[in-house]
Design a protein around this motif. Structure first.
Motif, PDB file in Angstrom:
ATOM      1  N   GLY A   1      -6.880  -2.053   6.307  1.00 41.17           N
ATOM      2  CA  GLY A   1      -8.076  -1.735   5.518  1.00 41.17           C
ATOM      3  C   GLY A   1      -8.455  -2.853   4.559  1.00 41.17           C
ATOM      4  O   GLY A   1      -9.474  -2.776   3.883  1.00 41.17           O
ATOM      5  N   ASP A   2      -7.624  -3.901   4.488  1.00 39.45           N
ATOM      6  CA  ASP A   2      -7.908  -5.034   3.612  1.00 39.45           C
ATOM      7  C   ASP A   2      -8.427  -6.225   4.411  1.00 39.45           C
ATOM      8  O   ASP A   2      -8.083  -6.401   5.582  1.00 39.45           O
ATOM      9  CB  ASP A   2      -6.631  -5.490   2.877  1.00 39.45           C
ATOM     10  CG  ASP A   2      -6.322  -4.621   1.672  1.00 39.45           C
ATOM     11  OD1 ASP A   2      -7.268  -4.186   0.999  1.00 39.45           O
ATOM     12  OD2 ASP A   2      -5.129  -4.376   1.406  1.00 39.45           O
TER      13      ASP A   2
ATOM     14  N   GLN B   1       0.845  -1.192   0.000  1.00 43.04           N
ATOM     15  CA  GLN B   1       0.000   0.000   0.000  1.00 43.04           C
ATOM     16  C   GLN B   1       0.885   1.248   0.000  1.00 43.04           C
ATOM     17  O   GLN B   1       2.055   1.173   0.361  1.00 43.04           O
ATOM     18  CB  GLN B   1      -0.841   0.054   1.281  1.00 43.04           C
ATOM     19  CG  GLN B   1      -1.539  -1.225   1.642  1.00 43.04           C
ATOM     20  CD  GLN B   1      -2.302  -1.121   2.947  1.00 43.04           C
ATOM     21  OE1 GLN B   1      -1.710  -0.946   4.008  1.00 43.04           O
ATOM     22  NE2 GLN B   1      -3.623  -1.220   2.880  1.00 43.04           N
TER      23      GLN B   1
ATOM     24  N   ARG C   1     -10.630  -4.529  -0.158  1.00 40.26           N
ATOM     25  CA  ARG C   1     -10.836  -3.555   0.917  1.00 40.26           C
ATOM     26  C   ARG C   1     -12.083  -3.898   1.724  1.00 40.26           C
ATOM     27  O   ARG C   1     -13.090  -4.338   1.171  1.00 40.26           O
ATOM     28  CB  ARG C   1     -11.007  -2.155   0.323  1.00 40.26           C
ATOM     29  CG  ARG C   1      -9.842  -1.650  -0.511  1.00 40.26           C
ATOM     30  CD  ARG C   1      -8.610  -1.309   0.225  1.00 40.26           C
ATOM     31  NE  ARG C   1      -8.785  -0.402   1.329  1.00 40.26           N
ATOM     32  CZ  ARG C   1      -7.777   0.246   1.924  1.00 40.26           C
ATOM     33  NH1 ARG C   1      -6.527   0.093   1.505  1.00 40.26           N
ATOM     34  NH2 ARG C   1      -8.002   1.043   2.938  1.00 40.26           N
TER      35      ARG C   1
ATOM     36  N   ARG D   1      -6.754   3.893  -6.371  1.00 42.20           N
ATOM     37  CA  ARG D   1      -7.472   3.882  -5.112  1.00 42.20           C
ATOM     38  C   ARG D   1      -8.332   5.134  -4.997  1.00 42.20           C
ATOM     39  O   ARG D   1      -7.840   6.243  -5.144  1.00 42.20           O
ATOM     40  CB  ARG D   1      -6.418   3.844  -4.019  1.00 42.20           C
ATOM     41  CG  ARG D   1      -6.930   3.847  -2.655  1.00 42.20           C
ATOM     42  CD  ARG D   1      -5.756   3.427  -1.796  1.00 42.20           C
ATOM     43  NE  ARG D   1      -5.950   3.857  -0.447  1.00 42.20           N
ATOM     44  CZ  ARG D   1      -5.055   3.677   0.511  1.00 42.20           C
ATOM     45  NH1 ARG D   1      -3.896   3.096   0.234  1.00 42.20           N
ATOM     46  NH2 ARG D   1      -5.302   4.080   1.720  1.00 42.20           N
TER      47      ARG D   1
END
Ligand code: WT7
Length: 651
Positions: A502-503, A416, A518, A529
């Motif tokens: 967040g995943d 990320q 997500r 994103r």
């Protein structure tokens, strides 16, 4: 479509383990040491970076929300541009650092490490001459041309903090990012050029600066030579600025924890966050992951197809490969222009050894069939990679069989903007692959799964939950620029003591990690994103729109598509023109990447009695899955759901 067994294993290709930098035995031993003796492990690993003042401290980290700080190698000093350039001059001054391939296939150039040194030093001196100082933020809004890399490295050289904004963002989006970090300097080009079309970068900057206020100077590279508006007091011609500057510039010694860059990324709420990365830990992570994940050897040609406007471009076009003295290919164009074989043509033209791209590009090219690929030999390819979103097994297998001819391992790298570089990824000489799995954690990375109640699931055996990371790694972001509290709230509050990604993820019985996507209100559209909140706020800023809710839905090429539910003012019924108008509006507000795919007009949205929109229901409808809408009895007006189902957009 063929059926894929999710547990089918593709072993490390023949002969690969023997020649790889890291084999299975070494991975196991190094991974274990990275967790059991982190200080020893990182003390040695961080030597890959040239330190002006060696560090003695390894890490000082607290993820406690009342005292949150993350420091690595904190008493060391270094300069990122020295690591990317100067230290290679003794051995490879005349080797190619940046291999640039223009939008037009006839346009290319090779920049040696010596030329890179001079270009960066001249620009660094030029920046100083117009008043850029250590710690100042410099916004870079550029096409994919070598000057974009020069700009990043020149900032790094003098200790200015760059904030690269993707050239596909609108003037408004750019303005927000300029003012959030109070950037007084912008570096841009007259126009960008992609797929034969121009992008009015300078005109966009002019508009952005009007609303962003305090920009003192705009430096403009002449890319196309187009006539652009010129403000004599503010605008500076790049060529004029660097002409006559000294080709040497003493690098600023930076503390390991001094900021290197800010990069804005979307979250589930509010405006984009300025993800802040610092110098020492980031450089260690960029260099180390680039070397091990891509099994990089001196002399190889390495190509990452990302844009420098995203973190992938920062870590795996600029900082990682250049820190390792690699030849990094920088591509200005698009995969499908002038023909659908552009990638494969470039691979043959430049004898590319490593090719790293996004699943969305693979899916789009897979649709063109095998012929455009097979037209070119691809004999130079040794390794393939993917990044940005989960890859579906069909696309993975096509990439493996057709593009890589079953001789190239695929590294499916999960990471990320926040993580600085890859965290979960195969290593080419180590990991047997499963199509669609990011496989195993990189050195020093301790992933874990949480259930809905915040309980850590067992670390062995199959499990599924929310993906967290249990300990810091050097490449981790340090804060949200200007809003440390938001950093704490976003990443360290849901699961105290852990970094929340967040995943969602699943670990199978072989210990392989599968990223399921997500779990927050963030969309991943063609690897870009986007926050649903951002798109919603763009929608409701339109005079005709009373209310809007945005969700994702499965899209064959983009991964996720953007599905918008829109209520017009005064309950007006929509006309066809409204759809085109709304799409154009969002493009203009955010940028083409955020263009809605489907717009459904809704007389009402499903809300609880307290007025909260029930997104779960909207997601299900957008996915065409009405079987399990869950409990709708708590809705203020349950009848809206029937209308939504009846008028859903079919694809
Ligand atoms: C999100 C981060 C990593 C740089 C480019 C995107 C998704 C990323 C993978 C992968 C499954 C992936 C995640 C992550 N993602 N790589 N290999 N498999 N999902 O950076 O814009 O910060 O987006 O991209 O959902 O959270 P980003």
């Amino acid at each position: 479509m063929s059926h894929h067994d999710p547990n089918e294993i593709y072993p490390v290709p023949e002969g690969r383990a023997e020649t790889a930098l890291i084999n299975a035995e070494r991975y196991t031993q190094m991974y274990r040491r990275s967790l059991e003796d982190p200080d020893g492990f990182w003390r040695e690993e961080a030597r890959r970076i040239d330190w002006m003042t060696p560090f003695t401290e390894i890490s000082d980290v607290s993820w406690d929300k009342d005292d949150l700080h993350i420091r690595w190698f904190a008493d060391g000093k270094l300069n990122a541009s020295v690591n990317c350039i100067d230290r290679h001059l003794a051995e490879r001054a005349d080797e190619t650092a940046i291999l640039w391939e223009g939008d037009d296939p006839a346009d290319d150039k090779a920049i040696t490490y010596r030329q890179l040194y001079e270009a960066v030093c001249r620009l660094a001196n030029g920046l100083k001459s117009i008043g850029v100082q250590k710690g100042d933020r410099v916004t870079i809004y550029m096409p994919m041309i070598p000057e974009a890399a020069y700009a990043m490295l020149a900032c790094a050289r003098i200790g200015a903090v760059h904030s690269v904004v993707f050239g596909g963002f609108s003037p408004d989006a750019l303005a927000g990012r300029i003012s959030d970090c109070e950037s007084r300097f912008v570096i841009t080009a007259d126009e960008g050029l992609r797929g034969g079309k121009t992008i009015p970068l300078k005109a966009n900057v002019d508009k952005a600066v009007e609303s962003a206020g305090d920009v003192d100077q705009v430096i403009v590279v002449r890319r196309t030579g187009a006539d652009v508006a010129w403000d004599e007091t503010r605008d500076v011609d790049y060529a004029t600025l660097v002409a006559g500057q000294d080709a040497n510039c003493d690098p600023e010694p930076m503390n390991a924890e001094d900021p290197l860059f800010i990069l804005y990324t979307s979250g589930s709420t509010g405006k984009p966050k300025g993800v802040l990365h610092t110098t020492g830990g980031y450089m260690v992570w960029a260099s180390m992951t680039h070397e091990y994940v891509f099994d990089y050897r001196p002399g190889e040609i390495y190509w990452c197809t990302a844009d420098v406007g995203w973190v992938t471009g920062h870590t795996y076009i600029v900082y990682g490969p250049l820190a390792n003295g690699a030849t990094t290919l920088m591509f200005e164009g698009v995969p499908t222009w002038p023909g659908p074989d552009r990638f494969w043509q470039v691979i043959d033209k430049h004898k590319v050894n490593t090719f790293y791209t996004a699943p969305t590009a693979i899916r789009a090219l897979m649709r063109e069939g095998d012929e455009p690929v097979k037209k070119h030999s691809r004999a130079s390819l040794r390794l393939l990679g993917t990044v940005g979103e989960p890859i579906n097994p069909e696309a993975w297998c096509w990439y493996y069989r057709v593009v890589g001819e079953e001789r190239c391992p695929i590294v499916d790298t999960w990471w990320q903007t926040e993580t600085g570089g890859a965290l979960i990824t195969p290593l080419p000489g180590v990991t047997d692959m499963k199509p669609g799995s990011a496989t195993r954690p990189f050195f020093g990375v301790e992933p874990a799964l949480m259930d809905a109640d915040g309980k850590r699931l067992a670390d062995n055996g199959a499990a599924e939950g929310n993906l967290v990371i249990a300990r810091s790694w050097p490449g981790q972001m340090r804060t949200v620029y200007g809003d440390h509290q938001r950093f704490i709230d976003t990443y360290f509050t849901a699961y105290p003591g852990y970094y929340f990604t967040g995943d969602g993820a699943r670990r199978d019985t072989d210990g392989y990690w599968w990223i399921t996507g997500r779990v927050d209100d963030v969309l991943n559209v063609s690897g870009h994103r986007l926050g649903t909140a951002e798109i919603e706020s763009a929608l409701v800023s339109h005079d005709d729109i009373a209310e809007a809710a945005v969700v994702g839905y499965p899209h064959d090429v983009k991964g996720q598509g953007i599905y918008c539910y829109v209520t017009l003012m005064g309950g007006r019924k929509a006309e066809d023109e409204d759809i085109a108008e709304i799409k154009a509006w969002v493009r203009q507000e955010i940028g083409p990447v955020a263009t809605p795919d489907l717009i459904q007009f809704a007389p009402g949205l499903p809300k609880t009695r307290s007025g909260k929109i029930m997104r779960r229901i909207l997601r299900k409808i957008a996915e065409n899955d009405f079987s399990n809408l869950g409990d709708t009895s708590t809705l203020a007006d349950p009848s809206v759901v029937e209308d939504l189902i009846e008028n859903r957009k079919n694809r």
